[in-house]
Each structure stands twice: as C-alpha cells, then as structure tokens.
Design an enzyme around this catalytic site. Sequence first.
Site, mmCIF file in Angstrom:
data_model
loop_
_atom_site.group_PDB
_atom_site.id
_atom_site.type_symbol
_atom_site.label_atom_id
_atom_site.label_comp_id
_atom_site.label_asym_id
_atom_site.label_seq_id
_atom_site.Cartn_x
_atom_site.Cartn_y
_atom_site.Cartn_z
ATOM 1 N N ASN A 51 -5.205 1.423 1.541
ATOM 2 C CA ASN A 51 -4.711 1.267 0.174
ATOM 3 C C ASN A 51 -5.078 2.495 -0.658
ATOM 4 O O ASN A 51 -6.114 3.119 -0.466
ATOM 5 C CB ASN A 51 -5.195 -0.039 -0.462
ATOM 6 N N GLU A 64 -0.768 -1.966 4.057
ATOM 7 C CA GLU A 64 0.341 -2.393 4.914
ATOM 8 C C GLU A 64 1.584 -1.554 4.664
ATOM 9 O O GLU A 64 2.237 -1.087 5.601
ATOM 10 C CB GLU A 64 0.683 -3.880 4.660
ATOM 11 N N CYS A 95 -0.465 -9.178 0.243
ATOM 12 C CA CYS A 95 0.097 -9.590 -1.043
ATOM 13 C C CYS A 95 1.588 -9.877 -0.873
ATOM 14 O O CYS A 95 2.189 -9.572 0.158
ATOM 15 C CB CYS A 95 -0.137 -8.502 -2.097
#
Length: 140
Positions: A51, A64, A95
């Site tokens: 991230n 991701e 998420c």
Amino acid sequence: MHKHKRMRSMKTDKLIEEAIKIRDKAYVPYSKFQVGAALLTKSGKVYTGCNIENAAYPVSCCAERVAIFKAISEGETEFQEMAVAADSPRPVPPCGSCRQVMSEFFSKTMQIHLSNLKKQTKSFTMEELLPFSFGTDDMS
C-alpha cells in the site's frame, strides 16, 4: 478456516511469504498499517504490491491494486491466485475498491488467500469475496 476447508499448497505458502515480505516497502506515514500482496500469474510470474498512502487520502492505493496494476502494465492478464497479508488480528480482508478491481481481472473461481503475520489464513474464491459483482455484462 473458511467454511470450505481447503488444503494450502507449498505454492500458496510461498505466495503468502512474498506478501508478508513486500509489506516492508509500504509507504504508510499516516495509518502505519502495512499491507502486502502477491499475485501469481498463469505464466508463473509473481507480481507484488504494497500500500502507498498520500496526504490526500483518496488518491492512496492499496497493495492488491498495486500488484494487479503492475501485472496488467506488464501485459499479464491471466491469474492463478493471490495472497494478501497484514499485521491484523484476523486474516486481512480486502477493501471494497480492491474487491471491485479484483473482480474485473480474476475469474469467479480464483483463490484469494488472506493472512496475518501469525499466518492465520482464510481462502476465498473471487465469487465468495464479492458475490453479485458489477461487471462488463451489466453494461450491455
């Protein structure tokens, strides 16, 4: 384990290790919450992502999506499985934005392995993670 007991392969364990390892490169000055992802293509190559945050929070990008976008930018469009890992009390769930992007590129049956640093892992198919997802068929 998830309701469907699945055996983890050595390949899956290595993928989880790659997801844990790439966490160290995360840029998270605000949340301090490092996430790593590792994506295995059908050609056998692994793309990793972490991230990356921004002071303007909406333009941050999750691990991701970084891994998926790296693979797509290199011409890879067929995927086998993905692992996602974070220092969380339970296996870290993706998420909603990541689930939508994943549903664009992953088959409904592709396995996604969610883990924490204790290596507690839950595996889901794409369909289990995002049932009744919006896709290209909805645009015709």
